[in-house]
Design a protein around this motif. Structure first.
Motif, mmCIF file in Angstrom:
data_model
loop_
_atom_site.group_PDB
_atom_site.id
_atom_site.type_symbol
_atom_site.label_atom_id
_atom_site.label_comp_id
_atom_site.label_asym_id
_atom_site.label_seq_id
_atom_site.Cartn_x
_atom_site.Cartn_y
_atom_site.Cartn_z
ATOM 1 N N GLU A 34 -29.340 41.353 29.406
ATOM 2 C CA GLU A 34 -29.478 42.026 28.066
ATOM 3 C C GLU A 34 -28.149 42.776 27.484
ATOM 4 O O GLU A 34 -27.501 42.996 28.537
ATOM 5 C CB GLU A 34 -30.348 43.168 27.589
ATOM 6 C CG GLU A 34 -31.795 42.610 28.105
ATOM 7 C CD GLU A 34 -32.652 43.693 28.094
ATOM 8 O OE1 GLU A 34 -33.140 44.443 26.825
ATOM 9 O OE2 GLU A 34 -33.403 44.148 28.888
ATOM 10 N N ALA A 35 -27.827 43.095 26.462
ATOM 11 C CA ALA A 35 -26.427 43.820 26.060
ATOM 12 C C ALA A 35 -26.754 45.293 26.519
ATOM 13 O O ALA A 35 -27.726 45.859 26.713
ATOM 14 C CB ALA A 35 -26.637 43.944 24.613
ATOM 15 N N TYR A 130 -30.343 55.527 16.581
ATOM 16 C CA TYR A 130 -30.106 55.405 18.173
ATOM 17 C C TYR A 130 -30.143 56.808 18.656
ATOM 18 O O TYR A 130 -29.264 57.214 19.641
ATOM 19 C CB TYR A 130 -28.773 54.681 18.312
ATOM 20 C CG TYR A 130 -27.747 55.313 17.762
ATOM 21 C CD1 TYR A 130 -26.777 56.378 17.835
ATOM 22 C CD2 TYR A 130 -27.381 54.689 16.441
ATOM 23 C CE1 TYR A 130 -25.874 56.950 17.109
ATOM 24 C CE2 TYR A 130 -26.455 55.123 15.544
ATOM 25 C CZ TYR A 130 -25.705 56.307 15.871
ATOM 26 O OH TYR A 130 -24.590 56.797 15.002
ATOM 27 N N PHE A 201 -26.777 52.949 24.660
ATOM 28 C CA PHE A 201 -27.540 51.771 24.841
ATOM 29 C C PHE A 201 -28.389 51.513 23.761
ATOM 30 O O PHE A 201 -28.582 50.240 23.572
ATOM 31 C CB PHE A 201 -28.496 52.313 26.161
ATOM 32 C CG PHE A 201 -29.468 51.028 26.663
ATOM 33 C CD1 PHE A 201 -28.949 49.830 27.153
ATOM 34 C CD2 PHE A 201 -30.835 51.341 26.704
ATOM 35 C CE1 PHE A 201 -29.662 48.843 27.646
ATOM 36 C CE2 PHE A 201 -31.590 50.066 27.007
ATOM 37 C CZ PHE A 201 -31.100 49.096 27.353
ATOM 38 N N LYS A 202 -29.224 52.269 23.191
ATOM 39 C CA LYS A 202 -30.072 51.977 21.932
ATOM 40 C C LYS A 202 -29.137 51.383 20.962
ATOM 41 O O LYS A 202 -29.481 50.449 20.431
ATOM 42 C CB LYS A 202 -30.623 53.088 21.521
ATOM 43 C CG LYS A 202 -31.941 53.710 22.394
ATOM 44 C CD LYS A 202 -32.591 54.703 21.638
ATOM 45 C CE LYS A 202 -34.029 55.042 22.409
ATOM 46 N NZ LYS A 202 -34.829 56.125 21.786
ATOM 47 N N THR A 204 -26.086 49.967 21.183
ATOM 48 C CA THR A 204 -25.672 48.571 21.587
ATOM 49 C C THR A 204 -26.616 47.565 21.498
ATOM 50 O O THR A 204 -26.473 46.113 20.982
ATOM 51 C CB THR A 204 -25.031 48.722 22.987
ATOM 52 O OG1 THR A 204 -24.203 49.604 23.185
ATOM 53 C CG2 THR A 204 -24.387 47.361 23.528
ATOM 54 N N GLN A 205 -27.987 47.872 21.943
ATOM 55 C CA GLN A 205 -29.134 46.900 21.804
ATOM 56 C C GLN A 205 -29.461 46.506 20.493
ATOM 57 O O GLN A 205 -29.517 45.249 20.104
ATOM 58 C CB GLN A 205 -30.354 47.347 22.615
ATOM 59 C CG GLN A 205 -30.135 47.596 24.183
ATOM 60 C CD GLN A 205 -31.014 46.507 24.817
ATOM 61 O OE1 GLN A 205 -32.307 46.412 24.424
ATOM 62 N NE2 GLN A 205 -30.410 45.699 25.658
ATOM 63 N N ARG A 206 -29.489 47.435 19.597
ATOM 64 C CA ARG A 206 -29.848 47.550 18.250
ATOM 65 C C ARG A 206 -28.671 46.657 17.332
ATOM 66 O O ARG A 206 -29.120 45.928 16.381
ATOM 67 C CB ARG A 206 -30.147 48.679 17.410
ATOM 68 C CG ARG A 206 -31.585 49.225 18.077
ATOM 69 C CD ARG A 206 -31.954 50.509 17.763
ATOM 70 N NE ARG A 206 -33.128 50.763 18.236
ATOM 71 C CZ ARG A 206 -33.603 52.005 18.149
ATOM 72 N NH1 ARG A 206 -33.103 52.906 17.339
ATOM 73 N NH2 ARG A 206 -34.902 52.287 18.775
ATOM 74 N N SER A 209 -28.930 42.918 18.262
ATOM 75 C CA SER A 209 -29.842 42.293 17.536
ATOM 76 C C SER A 209 -29.226 42.143 16.090
ATOM 77 O O SER A 209 -29.704 40.999 15.537
ATOM 78 C CB SER A 209 -31.242 43.071 17.479
ATOM 79 O OG SER A 209 -32.077 42.502 16.702
ATOM 80 N N TYR A 220 -26.593 35.307 27.558
ATOM 81 C CA TYR A 220 -26.656 36.218 28.823
ATOM 82 C C TYR A 220 -26.950 35.322 29.958
ATOM 83 O O TYR A 220 -26.999 34.326 30.115
ATOM 84 C CB TYR A 220 -28.009 37.094 28.429
ATOM 85 C CG TYR A 220 -27.735 38.098 27.076
ATOM 86 C CD1 TYR A 220 -27.010 38.794 27.406
ATOM 87 C CD2 TYR A 220 -28.810 38.021 26.166
ATOM 88 C CE1 TYR A 220 -26.610 39.768 26.328
ATOM 89 C CE2 TYR A 220 -28.434 38.843 25.093
ATOM 90 C CZ TYR A 220 -27.554 39.678 25.089
ATOM 91 O OH TYR A 220 -27.383 40.706 23.846
#
Length: 419
Positions: A34-35, A130, A201-202, A204-206, A209, A220
């Protein structure tokens, strides 16, 4: 243009986002599932343009010796027979002059202030959340000597029109009521009302997406093994999925970037500086920080992230070791329990370590290289979260042949040849 971005940390993902927004066809490659799973995973949480400063500065070599002798050490050094480490240390010592510090801090603040503005625009246009807060950050001083030493940094803040407040103890407690229980342990603070906080982290993940929805492809679980070149250009990247090709390439692999560049004849002075963090659940909201507090004595950042507190810091030169060392945890625990007693559950806190990609002058390396179609966006050290959006936007402008909104002439790798 078809672009391959190597790395899905906060810098790689923001690069991919702004490149896609500029109309390019973007693919991101990362070995993780994951990112944001490496250095971006559990950093201290502050977006602090005003506190952007190089570690190299006048007096730092002597200070580092005293830090090594402290019970709760902000700096740890493990001597190793690694020529890259010793070369990096020598280059860092070269930057421990007043002139170098002023130059390096100036370029870092310029990029960080711009990045904060870009992040604000991103937030307003996309609605991304985030655990972010826009309530400033506060650096607290335990000694008068530390407070007096702020004059040099304040001069740079004034030069770049960065708002600041120099506070006495009452002012610190007014800004951060949770400090009331430890007010006798501090003498004052420097507050930057324009700084922000949030979970990298939140974010980067969002953003990953959102980038995927915008057409960015993410590969990945893909290991990057070697970069191929011929006649002054990159011809492909050897990975665990085979050879991947594009028109242009972006290297955003943090501390792992130099090893891929050396076979190409490019020396990137980036070395991993290991950092640690604790993530603890809040037990007493009234005794917890409102935003971020930086404990100047122990070089620890304590940040409110929703219903959690993130305690991050320390600098350990230990190569690429990921070993979690108990004394580093004790330093983090001491700082938060000393300043905010009872605020969070430190015993059950998640203990984490990551490798910060640090340059000897503190400034990241962004832009072109000696190879026509290879670009860098790496070496952000402890400020990857602070500088990510601005770095991604600057890179996208450069790769789109568009003039960036800030001066970038001193951000690329060629500044090391000049020095």
């Amino acid at each position: 243009m078809k672009i391959l971005v190597l790395g899905s940390g906060v810098v790689g993902v923001t690069s991919a986002w702004y490149l896609a927004k500029a109309g390019h066809e973007v693919t991101v490659v990362d070995r993780q599932p994951e990112a944001g799973m490496e250095t971006s995973f559990a950093n201290a949480g502050q977006v602090s343009p005003g506190y952007s400063a190089p570690w190299a500065g006048p007096g730092v070599p002597l200070k580092s010796i005293s830090w090594l002798l402290m019970k709760y050490r902000p700096f740890v050094f493990w001597p190793m027979p690694d020529p890259h480490l010793w070369k990096w240390l020598f280059q860092m010592l070269e930057n421990c002059t007043a002139a170098a510090y002023d130059r390096n801090k100036g370029r870092m603040v310029r990029l960080a202030e711009y990045s904060r503005d870009v992040m604000q625009d991103l937030r307003s246009t996309t609605g991304i959340t985030y655990d972010d807060r826009q309530q400033g950050t506060l650096q607290v001083f335990r000694t008068q000597k530390q407070l007096d030493a702020t004059a040099k940094d304040i001069a740079v803040l004034k030069q770049y029109n960065v708002p600041y407040e120099l506070l006495d103890v009452d002012g610190c407690v007014a800004a951060e009521p949770g400090l009331a229980a430890s007010r006798q342990k501090i003498v004052g603070g420097l507050r930057l009302p324009g700084d922000e906080t949030g979970d990298a982290f939140k974010f980067t993940q969002r953003l990953a997406s959102m980038a995927q929805d915008a057409g960015v492809k993410f590969l990945y679980d893909t290991v990057v093994r070697r970069i191929r070149s011929e006649s002054g250009r990159i011809t492909g990247v050897e990975t665990s999925r085979g050879v991947l090709t594009a028109d242009s390439y972006v290297l955003s692999l943090g501390s792992f970037s130099p090893a891929l560049l050396r076979p190409l004849g490019i020396e990137l002075p980036v070395y991993p500086v290991k950092g640690y963090s604790l993530t603890a659940s809040i037990q007493n909201a009234d005794a917890s920080p409102v935003s971020t507090i930086m404990d100047e004595t122990f070089k620890i950042g304590i940040t409110r992230l929703g219903d959690r507190v993130r305690i991050g810091g320390t600098a350990e030169l230990a190569g690429f070791s990921r070993r979690l060392r108990k004394p580093r945890r004790e330093t983090l625990e001491h700082s938060v329990t000393d300043l905010f007693p009872g605020c969070c559950d430190v015993e059950q806190a998640l203990f984490w370590t990551g490798l910060r990609p640090m340059t000897p002058d503190g400034t990241p390396v962004i832009g072109r290289t000696g190879l026509d179609n290879l670009f860098l966006n790496t070496g952000h050290g402890t400020l990857g979260w602070t500088m990510a959006c601005g770095s991604g936007k600057v890179l996208a402008d450069l790769m789109s042949n568009k003039k960036p909104e800030i001066d970038t002439a001193d951000l690329n790798i060629f500044r090391y040849r000049q020095s």
